[in-house]
Write a protein that holds these residues in place. Structure first.
Motif, PDB file in Angstrom:
ATOM      1  N   LEU A 167      -7.085 -10.564  37.225  1.00 46.99           N
ATOM      2  CA  LEU A 167      -6.147 -10.700  36.115  1.00 46.99           C
ATOM      3  C   LEU A 167      -4.756 -11.081  36.601  1.00 46.99           C
ATOM      4  N   LEU A 168      -4.258 -10.372  37.621  1.00 43.20           N
ATOM      5  CA  LEU A 168      -2.901 -10.628  38.111  1.00 43.20           C
ATOM      6  C   LEU A 168      -2.806 -11.972  38.830  1.00 43.20           C
TER       7      LEU A 168
ATOM      8  N   VAL B 114      -3.288   0.468  41.851  1.00 46.52           N
ATOM      9  CA  VAL B 114      -2.447  -0.609  41.314  1.00 46.52           C
ATOM     10  C   VAL B 114      -0.988  -0.162  41.247  1.00 46.52           C
TER      11      VAL B 114
ATOM     12  N   TYR C 114      -2.489 -14.449  36.188  1.00 46.65           N
ATOM     13  CA  TYR C 114      -1.146 -14.322  35.612  1.00 46.65           C
ATOM     14  C   TYR C 114      -0.130 -15.053  36.489  1.00 46.65           C
TER      15      TYR C 114
ATOM     16  N   ILE D  49      -1.891  -1.786  33.441  1.00 45.61           N
ATOM     17  CA  ILE D  49      -3.207  -1.739  34.086  1.00 45.61           C
ATOM     18  C   ILE D  49      -3.397  -0.401  34.793  1.00 45.61           C
TER      19      ILE D  49
ATOM     20  N   LEU E 275       2.943  -5.322  32.731  1.00 43.42           N
ATOM     21  CA  LEU E 275       1.508  -5.601  32.808  1.00 43.42           C
ATOM     22  C   LEU E 275       0.853  -4.758  33.892  1.00 43.42           C
ATOM     23  N   VAL E 276       1.493  -4.712  35.067  1.00 47.38           N
ATOM     24  CA  VAL E 276       0.924  -3.937  36.172  1.00 47.38           C
ATOM     25  C   VAL E 276       0.885  -2.452  35.822  1.00 47.38           C
TER      26      VAL E 276
ATOM     27  N   ALA F  30      -8.553  -6.174  38.532  1.00 49.70           N
ATOM     28  CA  ALA F  30      -7.084  -6.147  38.548  1.00 49.70           C
ATOM     29  C   ALA F  30      -6.530  -7.353  39.290  1.00 49.70           C
TER      30      ALA F  30
ATOM     31  N   GLY G  32      -6.414   2.748  38.938  1.00 43.15           N
ATOM     32  CA  GLY G  32      -5.105   2.913  38.323  1.00 43.15           C
ATOM     33  C   GLY G  32      -4.050   3.353  39.317  1.00 43.15           C
TER      34      GLY G  32
ATOM     35  N   GLY H 262      -3.465   2.457  32.190  1.00 39.94           N
ATOM     36  CA  GLY H 262      -4.693   2.306  31.421  1.00 39.94           C
ATOM     37  C   GLY H 262      -5.904   2.774  32.198  1.00 39.94           C
ATOM     38  N   GLY H 263      -5.930   2.435  33.510  1.00 40.11           N
ATOM     39  CA  GLY H 263      -7.044   2.893  34.341  1.00 40.11           C
ATOM     40  C   GLY H 263      -7.107   4.408  34.423  1.00 40.11           C
TER      41      GLY H 263
END
Length: 646
Positions: free
Chosen positions: A186-187, A50, A190, A24, A20-21, A183, A47, A27-28
C-alpha cells in the motif's frame, strides 16, 4: 497557476502520509483486539511494526542535513560581469538574486533554496551553471537559460523544498524499512502516486519558468537555447569520453572549458549537430514520471506566448567570465580527478598521450610474442619473421577473448596484429624523436613525421604484410629505408593496463535500469559482463526529488565515481552487486519503447530469465550492443520484439 496547484496537491499527499501510516498501524492494533490466534498476533505485530518503522524514519529524516550544492564557487569579486548579468535578470523577473553561483560539469543549470519554516521563510539561494553551457551557448542563450532558472524563484517553486525534502525522506525510509506484505504494498504504491503528482507539478513549473525566458530574451532566443540542450549533452559526452581519458594517459590537467569550445567549433561537430538536432528532439522521453516536459512541447508553448525580443548578444557565453583563460582553469581543478599532474595545453596532452598509447600497444605485442613463444625476444625483427611464417594467429591469440567464433578468429587476429604492429613502428619512431602526435579536434590525433611534415599512418604501412606473409619482405625493406630499428622492443611496465585479465569498463549508468518490475539499479557495462548494483528505495526517491531542482546528476555522479574508478573485481565484492558474465548468457530478446529506452530479456545458463528495463536510449543501446555481441559470438540470434511488453 496550474503548477502551483499541482505542487500543492503533492504537498498534501506528503502531509497525508503520516496519517495514512498511523492509520495502518492503529488499525492493525484495533483489529488485533477483535481477532484471535495467529491472526491477532499478526495484526498486532503489523500495527506496532508500522508505527515503529514510521517513527524511526521520521526521526532519521529530520536529522538528515540538507547539504549545499558542491562545486567551485564563482564569486562576485572574481566574476563581476557574470554576476551583473544575473542581477539584471533577477530584477527583470522580479525576484531576489542567488547568494552563490556554482560551476558544475553538467549540461544543466539549476537553482535551489535552503528555505526555513517549511518554506515560509526565505533561505540561502544557490544557482548552478554547467560548464558546457558556457562553452556551447551564446551570451543571449545563456541569459535565457539563467532567466528560466530565476523564474523558478519568482514562481515560488523552490520555497517548499524544506517540507518536500523532509517529507519525501520520511516516505522513502518508511517504505524501505518495511518487509513485504500488505502495508509495504500500500505505502509503496502511495509513494508512486506521490511521485506521479509531483512530476506533473514539476513539468508544469518548467513551462511557467519558460515564460521568464521569453520575457527577458524573446521567443527566438529561448527556442534556440532549448534546441541546443540535447546536442550539447551528446557532444559533451563525446568530448568527455574521447579526450578527457587522454589527460589521464598524459598525467596532465587539461583546460575543460576551452577544450570543449574548440571541440564544438570543429567542422565535424558542427556537421553532426546540424544532422542530429531534429532526431534528438524527436527521440526525447515523454514519461509521466519525467520532471521536465519534452523540449518540443516547451517550444510549442513558447511559440504561443507574446513575443518580447531583446537585443541579441551572439558572443560565446564564456565572454561573461573575467579572464576565462586563467580564472576558469583555477576552478576547474575540483571537477577533475586528483593527481592528474601539472596543467598543460591540449596539444601537449595529445602528444604525450599518443606516445604513451603507442608504447602500450608495443608492450602488449612484445608480451604476446613472449607468451606465445612465437618471438620470445619480442623485438620488431623477430615479430616480422613470425608474421612471414604465417604465425599471426599464434602471435596475438593470447590477447583475444576466448569466446570468439572460429570463423571470425582469423580476421580478429589480423586486425589486432595490424593495430599493435603499427604501434611498435610508431613507438620506435617516437623513441628516435622522429614523429609526434598532433591534436585533431575532429578525431583525436594525427601522427606526423617531423622530417617532412607529412601525416604518417602506421597501420596502412603494415597492413599488407599482416594480411599477406609474402609481403613481409617489402615491409622489412620499407622500415630499413625509414631507419626504423628492427631490434626495437618495448616491454610493458607495471603501470600499463593488464590485457586479457581485468574486464574493461565501457559504459556506466546511474539509476537507469530496473530488474523485474520495480527495483532500480546502477549499471556498469564491461567488455566481458554486466554489473548491476541494486539501489535502496529511498535512494531512488531522493534522486528523483533532487532531479526536480537539477541536483540529481551530481548525486548520481558522486555515487558512480568510486565504482568507475575501482576494478571490476573489487566492485563484484560489494554486497549490492550482481555480476552477469558473458559466459552466463545463452539467449536474449529486446524491445525498444517509443517513449525512449527499452526492455532486454536475458536467458541465463542456469535456466533462469532476467528482464532489464532501461530508462534511457543510451543505456538500452549499450545493453543491446553488449548482448548482441555475446550472442553473435555463439551464433545465437537475439530477437527484436520477442519479449512481451507489460
Amino acid at each position: 497557476m496550474r503548477g502551483s496547484f499541482r505542487a500543492f496537491v503533492a504537498v498534501v499527499l506528503l502531509i497525508a502520509f503520516p496519517f495514512l501510516v498511523i492509520g495502518i498501524g492503529v488499525g492493525g492494533i484495533l483489529l488485533a483486539t477483535t481477532a484471535s490466534g495467529r491472526a491477532a498476533a499478526y495484526l498486532f505485530v503489523l500495527g506496532i511494526g508500522v508505527l515503529i518503522t514510521f517513527g524511526i524514519a521520521l526521526v532519521s529524516a529530520l536529522r538528515t542535513r540538507v547539504e549545499p550544492p558542491s562545486g567551485p564557487r564563482l564569486s562576485r569579486q572574481e566574476q563581476p560581469t557574470l554576476w551583473a548579468c544575473v542581477d539584471e535578470l533577477a530584477e527583470q523577473v522580479q525576484t531576489r538574486a542567488p547568494d552563490e553561483i556554482i560551476l558544475i560539469p553538467d549540461v544543466n543549470a539549476a537553482v535551489s533554496e535552503d528555505s526555513r519554516m517549511l518554506g515560509l521563510r526565505a533561505g540561502k539561494r544557490y544557482m548552478m551553471i554547467g560548464l558546457p553551457l558556457l562553452a556551447g551557448m551564446s551570451v543571449d542563450e545563456l541569459r535565457s537559460v539563467l532567466a528560466h532558472e530565476l523564474g523558478h524563484y519568482s514562481g515560488g517553486h523552490t520555497r517548499l523544498l524544506a517540507i518536500t525534502y523532509r517529507g519525501t525522506e520520511t516516505l522513502q525510509r518508511t517504505v524501505e524499512r518495511l518487509d513485504g506484505g500488505p502495508a509495504r504494498f500500500l505505502l509503496n504504491n502511495y509513494a508512486k502516486l506521490y511521485m506521479l503528482v509531483a512530476s506533473s507539478a514539476n513539468r508544469q513549473q518548467e513551462l511557467e519558468a519558460d515564460q521568464a525566458m521569453v520575457r527577458t530574451s524573446g521567443q527566438a532566443v529561448a527556442i534556440a537555447a532549448l534546441r541546443k540542450l540535447p546536442t550539447l549533452s551528446h557532444t559533451w559526452d563525446a568530448y568527455s569520453s574521447r579526450y578527457l581519458p587522454l589527460a589521464g594517459m598524459a598525467r596532465r590537467t587539461p583546460d575543460l572549458l576551452l577544450g570543449y569550445r574548440a571541440f564544438l567549433l570543429h567542422p565535424n561537430q558542427k556537421e553532426w549537430v546540424e544532422r542530429a538536432e531534429e532526431q534528438l528532439l524527436d527521440a526525447e522521453s515523454s514519461s509521466l514520471f519525467d520532471s521536465h516536459p519534452p523540449i518540443r512541447q516547451r517550444i510549442a508553448v513558447i511559440a504561443n506566448q507574446a513575443d518580447r525580443p531583446a537585443p541579441g548578444d551572439t558572443r560565446p557565453a564564456w565572454s561573461l567570465l573575467n579572464d576565462p583563460q586563467n580564472s576558469v582553469p583555477a576552478v576547474e581543478g575540483s571537477m577533475l580527478k586528483e593527481g592528474l599532474g601539472p596543467r598543460a595545453q591540449w596539444a601537449e596532452i595529445v602528444r604525450l598521450a599518443g606516445a604513451t598509447s603507442a608504447e602500450r600497444g608495443a608492450g602488449m605485442l612484445a608480451k604476446a610474442a613472449l607468451d606465445s613463444q612465437v618471438a620470445p625476444r619480442g623485438i620488431l625483427g623477430d615479430i616480422l619473421h613470425a608474421i612471414g611464417r604465417g604465425e599471426v594467429e599464434q602471435l596475438v591469440k593470447p590477447l583475444l577473448k576466448p569466446n570468439i567464433p572460429f570463423e571470425e578468429l582469423a580476421g580478429a587476429c589480423r586486425s589486432v596484429a595490424t593495430e599493435l604492429l603499427g604501434d611498435v613502428v610508431v613507438a620506435a619512431l617516437v623513441a628516435q624523436g622522429r614523429v609526434r602526435h598532433e591534436l585533431n579536434w575532429g578525431g583525436g590525433w594525427v601522427v606526423r613525421l617531423l622530417d617532412d611534415g607529412s601525416e604518417f599512418d602506421a597501420e596502412e604501412l603494415v597492413a599488407p604484410a599482416v594480411n599477406d606473409p609474402a609481403k613481409v619482405g617489402e615491409l622489412w625493406d620499407q622500415l630499413v629505408r625509414m631507419n626504423v630499428p628492427l631490434g626495437f622492443v618495448r616491454w610493458p611496465s607495471e603501470q600499463d593496463p593488464q590485457i586479457g585479465g581485468e574486464p574493461q569498463l565501457t559504459h556506466a549508468f546511474g539509476t537507469q535500469v530496473t530488474v523485474g518490475r520495480n527495483t532500480w539499479h546502477d549499471l556498469l557495462v564491461y567488455d566481458t559482463g554486466l554489473l548491476l548494483f541494486k539501489l535502496r528505495f529511498r535512494t531512488v526517491l531522493k534522486e528523483q526529488s533532487a532531479d526536480r531542482v537539477g541536483a540529481g546528476h551530481g548525486i548520481r555522479r558522486k555515487r558512480l565515481t568510486p565504482l568507475v574508478e575501482a576494478s571490476a573485481a573489487a566492485n563484484r565484492q560489494l554486497p549490492n552487486a550482481r555480476w552477469i558474465g558473458a559466459e552466463d548468457i545463452v539467449g536474449g530478446t529486446n524491445k525498444s519503447f517509443l517513449t525512449g529506452g527499452g526492455k532486454i530479456g536475458l536467458d541465463l545458463a542456469d535456466g533462469s530469465r532476467l528482464e532489464l528495463r532501461s530508462a534511457s536510449d543510451e543505456a538500452y543501446e549499450a545493453l543491446v550492443g553488449f548482448v548482441l555481441e555475446v550472442l553473435q559470438s555463439r551464433g545465437v540470434p537475439a530477437q527484436e520484439g520477442a519479449a512481451p511488453v507489460g
